[in-house]
Enzyme design. Sequence first.
Site, PDB file in Angstrom:
ATOM      1  N   TYR A 286      36.266  31.429  35.455  1.00  0.00           N
ATOM      2  CA  TYR A 286      34.964  31.680  36.092  1.00  0.00           C
ATOM      3  C   TYR A 286      33.853  31.899  35.056  1.00  0.00           C
ATOM      4  O   TYR A 286      32.814  32.483  35.390  1.00  0.00           O
ATOM      5  CB  TYR A 286      35.065  32.870  37.048  1.00  0.00           C
ATOM      6  CG  TYR A 286      35.607  32.512  38.419  1.00  0.00           C
ATOM      7  CD1 TYR A 286      34.941  31.595  39.247  1.00  0.00           C
ATOM      8  CD2 TYR A 286      36.767  33.086  38.905  1.00  0.00           C
ATOM      9  CE1 TYR A 286      35.431  31.261  40.508  1.00  0.00           C
ATOM     10  CE2 TYR A 286      37.266  32.755  40.173  1.00  0.00           C
ATOM     11  CZ  TYR A 286      36.576  31.840  40.958  1.00  0.00           C
ATOM     12  OH  TYR A 286      37.062  31.518  42.214  1.00  0.00           O
TER      13      TYR A 286
ATOM     14  N   LYS B 259      43.379  32.059  47.205  1.00  0.00           N
ATOM     15  CA  LYS B 259      43.066  33.303  46.491  1.00  0.00           C
ATOM     16  C   LYS B 259      43.976  34.471  46.928  1.00  0.00           C
ATOM     17  O   LYS B 259      44.697  34.361  47.929  1.00  0.00           O
ATOM     18  CB  LYS B 259      41.583  33.634  46.728  1.00  0.00           C
ATOM     19  CG  LYS B 259      40.628  32.596  46.104  1.00  0.00           C
ATOM     20  CD  LYS B 259      39.157  33.009  46.267  1.00  0.00           C
ATOM     21  CE  LYS B 259      38.233  31.982  45.638  1.00  0.00           C
ATOM     22  NZ  LYS B 259      36.799  32.393  45.725  1.00  0.00           N
TER      23      LYS B 259
ATOM     24  N   GLU C 299      39.162  21.676  35.685  1.00  0.00           N
ATOM     25  CA  GLU C 299      39.923  22.762  36.323  1.00  0.00           C
ATOM     26  C   GLU C 299      41.393  22.368  36.511  1.00  0.00           C
ATOM     27  O   GLU C 299      42.291  23.196  36.332  1.00  0.00           O
ATOM     28  CB  GLU C 299      39.267  23.133  37.655  1.00  0.00           C
ATOM     29  CG  GLU C 299      37.906  23.796  37.438  1.00  0.00           C
ATOM     30  CD  GLU C 299      37.110  24.038  38.722  1.00  0.00           C
ATOM     31  OE1 GLU C 299      36.003  24.587  38.619  1.00  0.00           O
ATOM     32  OE2 GLU C 299      37.599  23.698  39.830  1.00  0.00           O
TER      33      GLU C 299
ATOM     34  N   ASN D  74      37.213  35.161  49.933  1.00  0.00           N
ATOM     35  CA  ASN D  74      36.938  34.043  50.847  1.00  0.00           C
ATOM     36  C   ASN D  74      38.032  32.961  50.804  1.00  0.00           C
ATOM     37  O   ASN D  74      37.775  31.800  51.088  1.00  0.00           O
ATOM     38  CB  ASN D  74      35.539  33.485  50.596  1.00  0.00           C
ATOM     39  CG  ASN D  74      35.359  32.989  49.183  1.00  0.00           C
ATOM     40  OD1 ASN D  74      36.297  32.973  48.395  1.00  0.00           O
ATOM     41  ND2 ASN D  74      34.149  32.568  48.849  1.00  0.00           N
TER      42      ASN D  74
ATOM     43  N   HIS E  23      39.200  28.502  46.611  1.00  0.00           N
ATOM     44  CA  HIS E  23      38.272  27.905  45.642  1.00  0.00           C
ATOM     45  C   HIS E  23      38.433  26.399  45.716  1.00  0.00           C
ATOM     46  O   HIS E  23      39.555  25.913  45.874  1.00  0.00           O
ATOM     47  CB  HIS E  23      38.609  28.359  44.208  1.00  0.00           C
ATOM     48  CG  HIS E  23      37.950  27.506  43.156  1.00  0.00           C
ATOM     49  ND1 HIS E  23      36.672  27.748  42.712  1.00  0.00           N
ATOM     50  CD2 HIS E  23      38.363  26.372  42.518  1.00  0.00           C
ATOM     51  CE1 HIS E  23      36.342  26.807  41.825  1.00  0.00           C
ATOM     52  NE2 HIS E  23      37.347  25.960  41.691  1.00  0.00           N
TER      53      HIS E  23
HETATM   54  P1  ADP Z   1      32.063  28.711  45.865  1.00  0.00           P
HETATM   55  O1  ADP Z   1      33.439  29.334  45.714  1.00  0.00           O
HETATM   56  O2  ADP Z   1      31.721  28.466  47.319  1.00  0.00           O
HETATM   57  O3  ADP Z   1      31.860  27.497  45.003  1.00  0.00           O
HETATM   58  P2  ADP Z   1      30.445  30.187  43.927  1.00  0.00           P
HETATM   59  O4  ADP Z   1      30.905  29.194  42.924  1.00  0.00           O
HETATM   60  O5  ADP Z   1      28.971  30.419  44.060  1.00  0.00           O
HETATM   61  O6  ADP Z   1      31.004  29.826  45.400  1.00  0.00           O
HETATM   62  O7  ADP Z   1      31.096  31.602  43.634  1.00  0.00           O
HETATM   63  C1  ADP Z   1      32.425  31.694  43.155  1.00  0.00           C
HETATM   64  C2  ADP Z   1      33.130  32.811  43.895  1.00  0.00           C
HETATM   65  O8  ADP Z   1      32.505  34.055  43.565  1.00  0.00           O
HETATM   66  C3  ADP Z   1      33.040  32.743  45.424  1.00  0.00           C
HETATM   67  O9  ADP Z   1      33.973  31.864  46.006  1.00  0.00           O
HETATM   68  C4  ADP Z   1      33.289  34.184  45.806  1.00  0.00           C
HETATM   69  O10 ADP Z   1      34.679  34.519  45.727  1.00  0.00           O
HETATM   70  C5  ADP Z   1      32.540  34.928  44.692  1.00  0.00           C
HETATM   71  N1  ADP Z   1      31.157  35.235  45.080  1.00  0.00           N
HETATM   72  C6  ADP Z   1      30.120  34.370  45.223  1.00  0.00           C
HETATM   73  N2  ADP Z   1      28.985  34.991  45.565  1.00  0.00           N
HETATM   74  C7  ADP Z   1      29.301  36.313  45.653  1.00  0.00           C
HETATM   75  C8  ADP Z   1      28.572  37.498  45.965  1.00  0.00           C
HETATM   76  N3  ADP Z   1      27.272  37.440  46.255  1.00  0.00           N
HETATM   77  N4  ADP Z   1      29.244  38.671  45.950  1.00  0.00           N
HETATM   78  C9  ADP Z   1      30.561  38.748  45.649  1.00  0.00           C
HETATM   79  N5  ADP Z   1      31.309  37.667  45.323  1.00  0.00           N
HETATM   80  C10 ADP Z   1      30.699  36.474  45.332  1.00  0.00           C
HETATM   81 MG    MG Z   2      31.901  27.359  42.913  1.00  0.00          MG
END
Ligand code: ADP
Ligand code: MG
Length: 140
Positions: free
Chosen positions: A51, A11, A128, A114, A117
């Site tokens: 997304y 990212k 994807e 974070n 992805h």
């Molecule tokens: P993952 O990436 O672990 O699969 P999700 O699919 O739930 O997590 O969420 C997609 C992305 O959205 C996350 O990697 C993160 O960048 C962002 N995200 C998830 N939850 C939050 C939150 N509560 N606040 C802000 N950004 C979030």
């Molecule tokens: Mg996810």
Amino acid sequence: MTIERTFSILKPDATRRNIIGKINAKIEAAGLRIIAQKRLQLSLAQAQAFYAVHAERAFFGELCQFMISGPVVVQTLEGDDAVAKYRDIMGATNPANAKEGTIRQEFAESIEANSVHGSDSLENAAKEIAFFFSNLEIVS
Ligand code: ADP
Ligand code: MG
């Protein structure tokens, strides 16, 4: 064990800090092969389409803005149980909950920024990968 392919994004927080090589080293150390990789600047429309599953979530707008805040590196990874293995080495979405030694524990800045992805299922991985790569760009 089955050889699988999964989809990965490094990212904008990772490209900004110039830590693509450090993250790739962890991917390779886990036994996954980077069989396709390119650096892109996503458009807002691409981020929203990628997304779309999160369109109703409160953080959707911010997430899309974050994903276009700088370049990303998109990847196809291959290896034994690649989907689950990559989720495992990524660590929890919120780095505060990520296990020691995971990518997010070591590198993530926040629950949003974070660093990585990874696809959450084999079915989504195929979708994807096809969103970003043609078959000609993927070489096992
Ligand atoms: P993952 O990436 O672990 O699969 P999700 O699919 O739930 O997590 O969420 C997609 C992305 O959205 C996350 O990697 C993160 O960048 C962002 N995200 C998830 N939850 C939050 C939150 N509560 N606040 C802000 N950004 C979030
Ligand atoms: Mg996810």
